[in-house]
Design a protein around this motif. Structure first.
Motif, PDB file in Angstrom:
ATOM      1  N   ASP A  49      63.533  24.916  40.553  1.00 28.34           N
ATOM      2  CA  ASP A  49      63.810  26.162  38.954  1.00 28.34           C
ATOM      3  C   ASP A  49      64.741  25.422  37.922  1.00 28.34           C
ATOM      4  O   ASP A  49      65.665  26.698  37.996  1.00 28.34           O
ATOM      5  CB  ASP A  49      63.124  27.237  39.735  1.00 28.34           C
ATOM      6  CG  ASP A  49      62.567  28.175  38.791  1.00 28.34           C
ATOM      7  OD1 ASP A  49      62.471  27.376  37.601  1.00 28.34           O
ATOM      8  OD2 ASP A  49      62.735  29.370  39.259  1.00 28.34           O
ATOM      9  N   ARG A  50      64.484  25.336  36.619  1.00 23.35           N
ATOM     10  CA  ARG A  50      65.527  25.874  35.687  1.00 23.35           C
ATOM     11  C   ARG A  50      64.863  26.843  35.116  1.00 23.35           C
ATOM     12  O   ARG A  50      64.801  26.379  33.582  1.00 23.35           O
ATOM     13  CB  ARG A  50      65.832  24.814  35.260  1.00 23.35           C
ATOM     14  CG  ARG A  50      66.718  23.659  36.369  1.00 23.35           C
ATOM     15  CD  ARG A  50      67.073  22.441  35.960  1.00 23.35           C
ATOM     16  NE  ARG A  50      67.719  22.066  36.933  1.00 23.35           N
ATOM     17  CZ  ARG A  50      68.290  20.465  36.498  1.00 23.35           C
ATOM     18  NH1 ARG A  50      67.796  20.084  35.466  1.00 23.35           N
ATOM     19  NH2 ARG A  50      68.999  20.031  37.706  1.00 23.35           N
ATOM     20  N   THR A  51      63.702  27.586  35.498  1.00 20.65           N
ATOM     21  CA  THR A  51      62.858  28.117  34.235  1.00 20.65           C
ATOM     22  C   THR A  51      64.052  29.537  33.789  1.00 20.65           C
ATOM     23  O   THR A  51      63.508  29.912  33.152  1.00 20.65           O
ATOM     24  CB  THR A  51      61.688  29.409  34.422  1.00 20.65           C
ATOM     25  OG1 THR A  51      62.051  29.812  35.343  1.00 20.65           O
ATOM     26  CG2 THR A  51      60.965  27.766  34.521  1.00 20.65           C
ATOM     27  N   HIS A  52      65.031  30.140  34.223  1.00 24.88           N
ATOM     28  CA  HIS A  52      65.758  31.044  33.375  1.00 24.88           C
ATOM     29  C   HIS A  52      66.769  31.191  32.226  1.00 24.88           C
ATOM     30  O   HIS A  52      66.824  30.110  32.144  1.00 24.88           O
ATOM     31  CB  HIS A  52      67.157  31.153  33.956  1.00 24.88           C
ATOM     32  CG  HIS A  52      67.745  32.756  34.319  1.00 24.88           C
ATOM     33  ND1 HIS A  52      68.426  32.476  33.110  1.00 24.88           N
ATOM     34  CD2 HIS A  52      67.940  33.418  35.733  1.00 24.88           C
ATOM     35  CE1 HIS A  52      68.985  33.796  33.972  1.00 24.88           C
ATOM     36  NE2 HIS A  52      68.621  34.511  34.279  1.00 24.88           N
ATOM     37  N   ARG A  53      66.037  31.904  31.334  1.00 26.29           N
ATOM     38  CA  ARG A  53      66.390  31.558  30.350  1.00 26.29           C
ATOM     39  C   ARG A  53      67.972  31.321  30.623  1.00 26.29           C
ATOM     40  O   ARG A  53      68.201  30.274  28.878  1.00 26.29           O
ATOM     41  CB  ARG A  53      66.530  32.984  29.470  1.00 26.29           C
ATOM     42  CG  ARG A  53      67.607  34.091  29.959  1.00 26.29           C
ATOM     43  CD  ARG A  53      67.100  35.339  29.398  1.00 26.29           C
ATOM     44  NE  ARG A  53      68.347  36.592  29.704  1.00 26.29           N
ATOM     45  CZ  ARG A  53      67.995  37.609  29.168  1.00 26.29           C
ATOM     46  NH1 ARG A  53      67.602  38.340  27.882  1.00 26.29           N
ATOM     47  NH2 ARG A  53      68.901  38.399  29.466  1.00 26.29           N
ATOM     48  N   ALA A  54      69.034  31.481  30.912  1.00 26.58           N
ATOM     49  CA  ALA A  54      70.320  30.544  30.534  1.00 26.58           C
ATOM     50  C   ALA A  54      70.234  29.611  30.700  1.00 26.58           C
ATOM     51  O   ALA A  54      71.226  28.758  30.358  1.00 26.58           O
ATOM     52  CB  ALA A  54      71.698  31.545  31.127  1.00 26.58           C
ATOM     53  N   LEU A  55      68.723  28.711  31.452  1.00 27.82           N
ATOM     54  CA  LEU A  55      69.161  27.562  31.925  1.00 27.82           C
ATOM     55  C   LEU A  55      68.617  26.642  30.941  1.00 27.82           C
ATOM     56  O   LEU A  55      67.849  25.320  30.898  1.00 27.82           O
ATOM     57  CB  LEU A  55      68.840  27.668  33.238  1.00 27.82           C
ATOM     58  CG  LEU A  55      69.734  28.116  33.845  1.00 27.82           C
ATOM     59  CD1 LEU A  55      68.903  27.311  36.285  1.00 27.82           C
ATOM     60  CD2 LEU A  55      70.661  27.215  33.801  1.00 27.82           C
ATOM     61  N   ARG A  56      67.601  27.413  29.907  1.00 19.32           N
ATOM     62  CA  ARG A  56      66.488  26.772  29.343  1.00 19.32           C
ATOM     63  C   ARG A  56      67.256  25.645  28.132  1.00 19.32           C
ATOM     64  O   ARG A  56      66.231  24.903  27.364  1.00 19.32           O
ATOM     65  CB  ARG A  56      65.877  27.012  28.687  1.00 19.32           C
ATOM     66  CG  ARG A  56      64.661  28.178  29.582  1.00 19.32           C
ATOM     67  CD  ARG A  56      63.726  29.127  28.900  1.00 19.32           C
ATOM     68  NE  ARG A  56      63.064  29.818  30.322  1.00 19.32           N
ATOM     69  CZ  ARG A  56      62.273  30.652  30.223  1.00 19.32           C
ATOM     70  NH1 ARG A  56      61.200  30.790  28.819  1.00 19.32           N
ATOM     71  NH2 ARG A  56      61.373  30.737  30.703  1.00 19.32           N
ATOM     72  N   LYS A  57      68.580  25.266  28.263  1.00 17.96           N
ATOM     73  CA  LYS A  57      69.286  24.374  27.168  1.00 17.96           C
ATOM     74  C   LYS A  57      69.803  23.722  27.817  1.00 17.96           C
ATOM     75  O   LYS A  57      70.150  22.578  27.443  1.00 17.96           O
ATOM     76  CB  LYS A  57      70.176  24.899  26.724  1.00 17.96           C
ATOM     77  CG  LYS A  57      70.147  26.425  25.623  1.00 17.96           C
ATOM     78  CD  LYS A  57      71.365  27.562  24.806  1.00 17.96           C
ATOM     79  CE  LYS A  57      70.594  27.573  23.808  1.00 17.96           C
ATOM     80  NZ  LYS A  57      71.774  29.055  23.092  1.00 17.96           N
ATOM     81  N   GLY A  58      69.757  23.871  28.973  1.00 16.86           N
ATOM     82  CA  GLY A  58      70.122  22.281  29.876  1.00 16.86           C
ATOM     83  C   GLY A  58      68.820  21.052  29.988  1.00 16.86           C
ATOM     84  O   GLY A  58      68.053  21.640  29.593  1.00 16.86           O
TER      85      GLY A  58
END
Length: 570
Positions: A134-143
């Motif tokens: 899960d990469r839905t965290h806002r800090a990861l959405r640029k990933g």
């Protein structure tokens, strides 16, 4: 309803029940935070209506109000820490859809057959495993792969994307297309439970707590910022301890439900494919520890690890008599054909493996260069032997051991090493001081080398494989490299045996026409007449541990090695 459907429904309900239990823990924590404020509101409302009058009640009201304000401030502090903490993301190589349309099509068709949302993106990991992340965290959405509309399972505008499918890169090279589809079926089936709002919220809650604990444990924070984070980490640990059993059971039920759903797709083939998973893990482990690690220590990183694992597994199958139907299986289409540029993907995954397991830099440089398998014997094996032999003679020089060549006292010979180790020494034997000296020399060289992972400029993997230029380790956290070291430090005796064996191999190459080679399962190898000699370890150990040179002398005579001849060390 079939038994499979019933089992899947029961597993999904059990997972939802556990998710609700986790959310109740979150609600209770919130209730505890607002309880003093609620009591303060009741007390002031009673005062406004003429109830609970008196100085005692006035004191109680203002005391409760002070406690409420303090608790609310602390709660806001913890909530901000949870919101700002970035969950760790597995270091992976992103696979853009334009770089692997066939692979994306396979995953999309698999999700359609399972009647679940397709993953939002695909990434590769240098390991023998596959999972949803899960990469839905806002800090990861640029990933890589975390933005809606970029993958097969892109969500509608404003909705969270589906998880990212992470695939072990050795699987793509070793498995056939049908085997890969069968292995991925239960993994892709997990996107169904991931889309359930209760399960998704529970997972975000647990991951947020875990991120706060990791953030609080990170070094290098001053007391002004460190104290609040330490308190937030303490609260998060209390909550995570209460969530532990429910979270583990929820994930178990999710996996069970996904496995039951996946039984409708390639179930018979999956049983055979799981055997290939175990074989891939065995070959991958041997390739990393026996082949890649010596190269990494020499400042070289093999750029085709995934292609090498096929050779390693082929050799393992041949030696272990596991090759029934092997040729027929290899005639089928390999899963790496689903990539448009498998060589670039292999190179990116190989560099990431070097960083994760050894701590190498993010980009090539003068002391960190890629090496092809054809160059491995000369660039790694021969250089490794020469450098270890040179270190061995330097330590002998510091111990005052005389050179063994009367004609030219300056040249190094194998006879010098053998005479020292087989000669008389102190109560602990002549090898103890030599082993200690080699261990100290290796430690000094490693301490004087550049810090592992130095120069980690972004762009190594992303630029190599056509993905974003972000460093895949940026989202992992401040943990030092290597994240997953392969081997513990070697003992002095092990180092001494390696150095003596290297000296013997150098003498064999220089005086008996031998050659450095590569064994896919055992790493650096000595080739005599084009055939690998695997019987050197025992004679060397007899010399190093017992001071007995006779087995090694017999081996040298059989191969035709002249121990009195000079050996090239550079």
């Amino acid at each position: 309803m079939s038994g499979t459907d019933v089992g899947e429904e029961l597993g999904a309900r059990a997972a939802q029940a556990r998710a609700l239990a986790l959310l109740r823990i979150r609600s209770r924590a919130l209730a505890v935070a607002i309880l003093p404020a609620a009591v303060a509101v009741v007390l002031f409302a009673a005062d406004a209506q003429g109830h609970l009058a008196g100085s005692a009640w006035d004191a109680a009201r203002w005391t409760v109000l002070g406690v409420a304000v303090l608790v609310l401030l602390v709660s806001v502090l913890v909530a901000v820490a949870v919101a700002r903490a970035r969950p760790a993301m597995s270091p992976t190589v992103p696979v853009a859809e334009e770089g692997a349309p066939d692979l994306y099509r396979l995953v999309r068709d698999l999700a359609d057959r399972l009647d679940v949302p397709a993953p939002s993106a695909i990434a590769l990991t240098p390991d023998c495993d596959s999972w949803l992340e899960d990469r839905t965290h806002r800090a990861l959405r640029k990933g890589p792969g975390a933005s809606p509309g970029k993958g097969p399972g892109a969500s509608s505008e404003g909705a969270d994307p589906a998880p990212v499918l992470v695939i072990g890169s050795p699987f793509l090279w070793w498995m056939r297309v049908a085997e890969l589809r069968a292995v991925l079926a239960p993994v892709v089936a997990g996107t169904g439970p991931s889309a359930h709002p209760d399960i998704a919220a529970a997972r975000r809650f647990v991951r947020g707590l875990d991120a706060v604990i990791a953030d609080a444990a990170a070094p290098g924070r001053g007391p002004v910022r460190g104290a609040p984070l330490a308190f937030a980490g303490w609260v998060a640990r209390l909550l995570l301890r209460a969530c532990r059993d429910h979270a583990a059971e929820m994930e178990r039920c999710v996996a069970a439900a996904a496995s039951m759903r996946a039984q409708t797709v390639d179930y018979g083939l999956r049983i055979a494919a799981q055997e290939q998973v175990g074989l891939a893990y065995a070959g991958w482990d041997r390739l990393l520890t026996r082949v890649a690690l010596p190269a990494w220590r020499m400042g070289r990183w093999p750029s085709r690890l995934d292609a090498g694992v096929v050779s390693a597994l082929t050799e393992l199958s041949r030696r272990d008599r596991l090759a029934d139907g092997f040729a027929l299986r290899l005639g089928e289409r390999p899963a790496c054909d689903l990539l448009e540029q498998p060589g670039a993907a292999d190179e990116a995954a190989s560099l990431l493996a070097a960083r994760l397991f050894h701590g190498g830099p993010a980009e090539s440089g003068p002391g960190w260069a890629p090496v092809d398998w054809q160059q491995y014997p000369d660039e790694v094996v021969d250089r490794k032997w020469r450098s270890e032999a040179a270190r061995l003679h330097r330590v002998l020089d510091t111990l005052g051991v005389p050179r063994a060549s009367a004609a030219d006292p300056a040249v190094p010979t194998l006879a010098r090493v053998m005479e020292h180790l087989s000669g008389p020494g102190g109560p602990e034997g002549p090898g103890e001081a030599l082993a200690a000296g080699i261990g100290a020399a290796v430690a000094r060289e490693e301490a004087g080398a550049p810090a592992p992972g130095g120069g980690q400029e972004a762009g190594g993997q992303g630029q190599a494989f056509g993905g974003p230029a972000d460093d895949p380790l940026d989202a992992w956290g401040p943990g030092p490299l290597p994240l997953f070291p392969l081997q513990p430090p070697r003992t002095g005796t092990e180092l001494l045996a390696d150095h003596v064996a290297a000296m013997v191999c150098c003498a064999a190459v220089d005086t008996a026409g031998a050659a450095p080679g590569l064994d896919w399962l055992d790493g650096p190898a000595l080739l005599v007449g084009g055939t690998r000699r695997a019987d050197l370890a025992d004679p060397v150990l007899s010399l190093v541990e017992d001071g007995d040179p006779d087995p090694l002398l017999a081996w040298l005579a059989e191969v035709g090695v002249r121990s009195d001849k000079p050996v090239r060390l550079v």
